[in-house]
Enzyme design. Sequence first.
Site, PDB file in Angstrom:
ATOM      1  N   SER A  62       0.854  -1.191   0.000  1.00  0.00           N
ATOM      2  CA  SER A  62       0.000   0.000   0.000  1.00  0.00           C
ATOM      3  C   SER A  62       0.883   1.232   0.000  1.00  0.00           C
ATOM      4  CB  SER A  62      -0.898   0.013   1.239  1.00  0.00           C
ATOM      5  OG  SER A  62      -1.560   1.269   1.366  1.00  0.00           O
ATOM      6  N   TYR A  83      -1.599  -0.522  10.357  1.00  0.00           N
ATOM      7  CA  TYR A  83      -1.688  -0.905   8.953  1.00  0.00           C
ATOM      8  C   TYR A  83      -0.469  -0.397   8.189  1.00  0.00           C
ATOM      9  CZ  TYR A  83      -3.554  -1.339   4.207  1.00  0.00           C
ATOM     10  OH  TYR A  83      -3.730  -1.657   2.888  1.00  0.00           O
TER      11      TYR A  83
END
Length: 257
Positions: A147, A160
């Site tokens: 990501s 995350y």
Amino acid sequence: MWSVTGLLADKVILLAGLGGIGNGLARRYADEGASLVIGDLDADLAQRVAAELGGERVRAVALDGADEQSVIDAVHVAVEAFGRLDGMHVNFTNADDAYLPGGVVELPLDAFDEVMRVNTRGFVICAKHAIPAMLDSGGGAIVFTASIDAYNGAGTRVSYAMSKAAELALMRHIARRYGPRGIRCNAIAPGLIWHYKFDGQPMPDGVVEQARARQMIKSRFGTPDDVAALAALLLSDDGSFITAQTIAVDGGVTFRA
């Protein structure tokens, strides 16, 4: 719709993680001629996607990427069914803290632990057991779905982002350690990729508008097909001189050398 070129003909690929992006990956890999083992925590989803793809070149398995025996079993299915393993795409993720409003001070440690268990430990497990099978096959390629949160910095979703940064460290380790033995490893860092799970789902105020404002490409958001096009290249012989790279598919949100 993409132009099918047989980019992955004669390749055996294990895809760990279906859903929004993963279903698009499975379709592209199958269309490009790969023999596939597709796995997901949702075994019914894996079976449905396999049925949609059809043919003898697709196997569906129940796969918990953070459970070592589950990964061992999936690798075994690939080798037993197709005789080898040439590629693995680790695409699952956990985002328990994605929509929590606080920072590290307010972060519930149970959410942190679960994100790291899946996104960090799970990727290690997948690499640990896929690499030996690829070495037995003479080499191969690994792709991680990471990501842009790994390097963009944000005031929220700290676990995350940390887990995604850890995935990039693992990717570079694999490329350096096993590259001389024929293993390539790269990561794809998506921005906002719009897929079926978002349809009709209420989003937090301002999220969509902010995402569009950050993109240089304003006409649309990314789709699973955009990620799949790059991933197919990275797993193919056409990508055989690309390794240790993190490539963003984000419409120009990030500018990186």
